[in-house]
Design an enzyme around this catalytic site. Structure first.
Site, PDB file in Angstrom:
ATOM      1  N   ASP A 119       0.985  -1.226  -0.023  1.00  0.00           N
ATOM      2  CA  ASP A 119      -0.092   0.076   0.115  1.00  0.00           C
ATOM      3  C   ASP A 119       1.051   1.237  -0.061  1.00  0.00           C
ATOM      4  O   ASP A 119       1.646   1.360   1.086  1.00  0.00           O
ATOM      5  CB  ASP A 119      -1.053   0.089   1.128  1.00  0.00           C
ATOM      6  CG  ASP A 119      -1.932   1.088   1.289  1.00  0.00           C
ATOM      7  OD1 ASP A 119      -1.524   2.239   0.448  1.00  0.00           O
ATOM      8  OD2 ASP A 119      -2.817   0.885   2.059  1.00  0.00           O
ATOM      9  N   VAL A 120       0.867   1.968  -1.011  1.00  0.00           N
ATOM     10  CA  VAL A 120       1.868   3.064  -1.130  1.00  0.00           C
ATOM     11  C   VAL A 120       1.582   4.223  -0.090  1.00  0.00           C
ATOM     12  O   VAL A 120       2.276   4.888   0.019  1.00  0.00           O
ATOM     13  CB  VAL A 120       1.903   3.655  -2.551  1.00  0.00           C
ATOM     14  CG1 VAL A 120       2.400   2.584  -3.584  1.00  0.00           C
ATOM     15  CG2 VAL A 120       0.564   4.354  -3.046  1.00  0.00           C
ATOM     16  N   TYR A 152      -7.610  15.289  -7.388  1.00  0.00           N
ATOM     17  CA  TYR A 152      -6.702  14.760  -8.536  1.00  0.00           C
ATOM     18  C   TYR A 152      -5.881  15.691  -9.172  1.00  0.00           C
ATOM     19  O   TYR A 152      -4.694  15.630  -9.105  1.00  0.00           O
ATOM     20  CB  TYR A 152      -7.523  14.082  -9.509  1.00  0.00           C
ATOM     21  CG  TYR A 152      -6.919  12.985 -10.458  1.00  0.00           C
ATOM     22  CD1 TYR A 152      -6.604  11.750 -10.116  1.00  0.00           C
ATOM     23  CD2 TYR A 152      -6.338  13.521 -11.766  1.00  0.00           C
ATOM     24  CE1 TYR A 152      -6.123  10.842 -11.072  1.00  0.00           C
ATOM     25  CE2 TYR A 152      -5.953  12.632 -12.529  1.00  0.00           C
ATOM     26  CZ  TYR A 152      -5.451  11.377 -12.128  1.00  0.00           C
ATOM     27  OH  TYR A 152      -4.897  10.592 -12.997  1.00  0.00           O
TER      28      TYR A 152
HETATM   29  P1  NAI Z   1      -5.771   1.530 -13.019  1.00  0.00           P
HETATM   30  O1  NAI Z   1      -6.734   1.740 -12.003  1.00  0.00           O
HETATM   31  O2  NAI Z   1      -5.705   0.479 -14.084  1.00  0.00           O
HETATM   32  O3  NAI Z   1      -4.509   1.246 -12.308  1.00  0.00           O
HETATM   33  C1  NAI Z   1      -4.062   1.774 -10.680  1.00  0.00           C
HETATM   34  C2  NAI Z   1      -3.250   0.635 -10.144  1.00  0.00           C
HETATM   35  O4  NAI Z   1      -2.774   1.300  -8.777  1.00  0.00           O
HETATM   36  C3  NAI Z   1      -4.037  -0.393  -9.818  1.00  0.00           C
HETATM   37  O5  NAI Z   1      -3.257  -1.534 -10.156  1.00  0.00           O
HETATM   38  C4  NAI Z   1      -4.551  -0.201  -8.622  1.00  0.00           C
HETATM   39  O6  NAI Z   1      -4.586  -1.513  -7.690  1.00  0.00           O
HETATM   40  C5  NAI Z   1      -3.072   0.338  -7.835  1.00  0.00           C
HETATM   41  N1  NAI Z   1      -3.396   1.085  -6.610  1.00  0.00           N
HETATM   42  C6  NAI Z   1      -4.473   1.742  -6.227  1.00  0.00           C
HETATM   43  N2  NAI Z   1      -4.287   2.149  -4.959  1.00  0.00           N
HETATM   44  C7  NAI Z   1      -2.946   1.757  -4.515  1.00  0.00           C
HETATM   45  C8  NAI Z   1      -2.282   1.920  -3.270  1.00  0.00           C
HETATM   46  N3  NAI Z   1      -2.817   2.412  -2.209  1.00  0.00           N
HETATM   47  N4  NAI Z   1      -1.229   1.242  -3.200  1.00  0.00           N
HETATM   48  C9  NAI Z   1      -0.831   0.581  -4.197  1.00  0.00           C
HETATM   49  N5  NAI Z   1      -1.188   0.239  -5.373  1.00  0.00           N
HETATM   50  C10 NAI Z   1      -2.467   1.053  -5.421  1.00  0.00           C
HETATM   51  O7  NAI Z   1      -5.495   3.034 -13.420  1.00  0.00           O
HETATM   52  P2  NAI Z   1      -4.526   3.641 -14.897  1.00  0.00           P
HETATM   53  O8  NAI Z   1      -5.270   4.314 -15.316  1.00  0.00           O
HETATM   54  O9  NAI Z   1      -3.615   2.582 -15.273  1.00  0.00           O
HETATM   55  O10 NAI Z   1      -3.695   4.522 -13.721  1.00  0.00           O
HETATM   56  C11 NAI Z   1      -2.083   4.633 -13.438  1.00  0.00           C
HETATM   57  C12 NAI Z   1      -1.859   5.974 -13.389  1.00  0.00           C
HETATM   58  O11 NAI Z   1      -2.006   6.710 -14.499  1.00  0.00           O
HETATM   59  C13 NAI Z   1      -2.363   6.867 -12.074  1.00  0.00           C
HETATM   60  O12 NAI Z   1      -1.381   7.336 -11.390  1.00  0.00           O
HETATM   61  C14 NAI Z   1      -3.084   7.418 -12.932  1.00  0.00           C
HETATM   62  O13 NAI Z   1      -3.712   8.661 -11.991  1.00  0.00           O
HETATM   63  C15 NAI Z   1      -2.245   7.993 -14.033  1.00  0.00           C
HETATM   64  N6  NAI Z   1      -3.085   8.397 -15.165  1.00  0.00           N
HETATM   65  C16 NAI Z   1      -4.055   7.662 -15.845  1.00  0.00           C
HETATM   66  C17 NAI Z   1      -4.906   8.415 -17.023  1.00  0.00           C
HETATM   67  C18 NAI Z   1      -5.774   7.485 -17.476  1.00  0.00           C
HETATM   68  O14 NAI Z   1      -6.480   8.277 -18.472  1.00  0.00           O
HETATM   69  N7  NAI Z   1      -6.162   6.387 -17.308  1.00  0.00           N
HETATM   70  C19 NAI Z   1      -4.461   9.660 -17.387  1.00  0.00           C
HETATM   71  C20 NAI Z   1      -3.232  10.323 -16.667  1.00  0.00           C
HETATM   72  C21 NAI Z   1      -2.851   9.639 -15.514  1.00  0.00           C
END
Ligand code: NAI
Length: 261
Positions: free
Chosen positions: A75-76, A168
């Site tokens: 958990d980050v 966010y």
């Molecule tokens: P996602 O929901 O597919 O992946 C996020 C991951 O973070 C998941 O595996 C989740 O279990 C993990 N996670 C959540 N809380 C956590 C915690 N407390 N400790 C450890 N792991 C945790 O979402 P996505 O889209 O792949 O997001 C990845 C990054 O990209 C994020 O930082 C998001 O803000 C960023 N991002 C995403 C965009 C999008 O359009 N999908 C656009 C811009 C940035």
């Protein structure tokens, strides 16, 4: 200071990551999972830290193609959990060369005057404090080694405003500037710190949003579509590699033109 890789002999392969060890937070799905697979395909040992046991699926995919990967429940927002993840990279693979601080969540969007403090704090804890803690404990191992590459995952919403985006946008802007400041602190220690600022990408984080929100995201992106997570992963892999040897403190937009407008 480590010398820049000598590319005068043989084919240039400065994108390769053979023998490096990469820790990636939040790689059970989306951008993190795509990044884990790409870094492994380029030769890196991958250690995933995630709260979601589905991270085991990413590990299996990597192993099924001959790559080396493992995951640890992390958990980050919990400093001891993050510290243990970084220590495990050394135990399992003998080094920590690359950190991708990617874990993040979406916020409940709405006008600021309706914001719930607990929602605000959860997003700041994961999307900002989680990045800072991950950087801190990766640096603990990179500093004695005198080398390393850190890629933080920011967002277009850290560069431009968006109505009804509060915690966010604030967290992502802070990640960008934390990246710049930390990059300056460690530039002469052989450690490069950069960030990617993705545009809207097709991941579970976005799939969970209402259809009209996703249509808005597509129509506002000059390319007229959402990114595939692999398109974001490519930029992360570049910043993590020696190909980006002169990049320090950059916030690399990978957004289909969103912030060019
Ligand atoms: P996602 O929901 O597919 O992946 C996020 C991951 O973070 C998941 O595996 C989740 O279990 C993990 N996670 C959540 N809380 C956590 C915690 N407390 N400790 C450890 N792991 C945790 O979402 P996505 O889209 O792949 O997001 C990845 C990054 O990209 C994020 O930082 C998001 O803000 C960023 N991002 C995403 C965009 C999008 O359009 N999908 C656009 C811009 C940035």
């Amino acid at each position: 200071m480590p010398e820049r890789a000598d590319r005068t002999h043989g084919p240039a392969n400065s994108y390769g990551l053979a023998g490096r060890t990469a820790v990636i937070t939040g790689a059970a799905s989306g951008i993190g999972a795509a990044t884990a697979r790409l870094l492994a395909a380029r030769g890196a040992n991958v250690l995933i830290g995630d709260v979601d046991p589905a991270a085991a699926g990413t590990v299996e995919l990597i192993r099924s193609t001959g790559g080396k990967a493992d995951w640890a429940h992390t958990d980050v927002t919990d400093e001891s959990s993050v510290a243990a993840l970084m220590d495990r990279a050394l135990d399992a693979f003998g080094a920590l060369d690359i950190l991708v601080a990617n874990a993040g969540i979406a916020e409940p969007k709405g006008p600021l005057h309706t914001m719930e403090l607990r929602d605000w704090q959860r997003v700041i804890d994961i999307n900002l404090t989680g990045v800072a803690l991950s950087n801190k404990h990766a640096l603990r191992h990179m500093l004695p080694a005198g080398s390393g590459a850190i890629v933080n995952v920011a967002s277009i919403l850290g560069s431009v405003g968006a109505a009804n985006s509060n915690s966010y946008s604030a967290a992502k802007a802070a990640v960008a500037n934390l990246t710049r400041s930390a990059a300056l602190t460690y530039a002469t220690s052989g450690i490069r710190i950069n960030a990617v600022a993705p545009g809207y990408a097709r991941t579970p984080l976005v799939d969970g949003l209402p259809e009209e929100t996703r249509s808005m995201m597509e129509s506002r992106t000059p390319l007229g579509r959402l990114a595939d997570p692999t398109e974001i992963a490519e930029a992360i892999a570049f910043l993590a590699s020696d190909a980006a040897s002169f990049m320090v403190g950059s916030i690399l937009a990978v957004d289909g033109g969103y912030t060019a407008a």
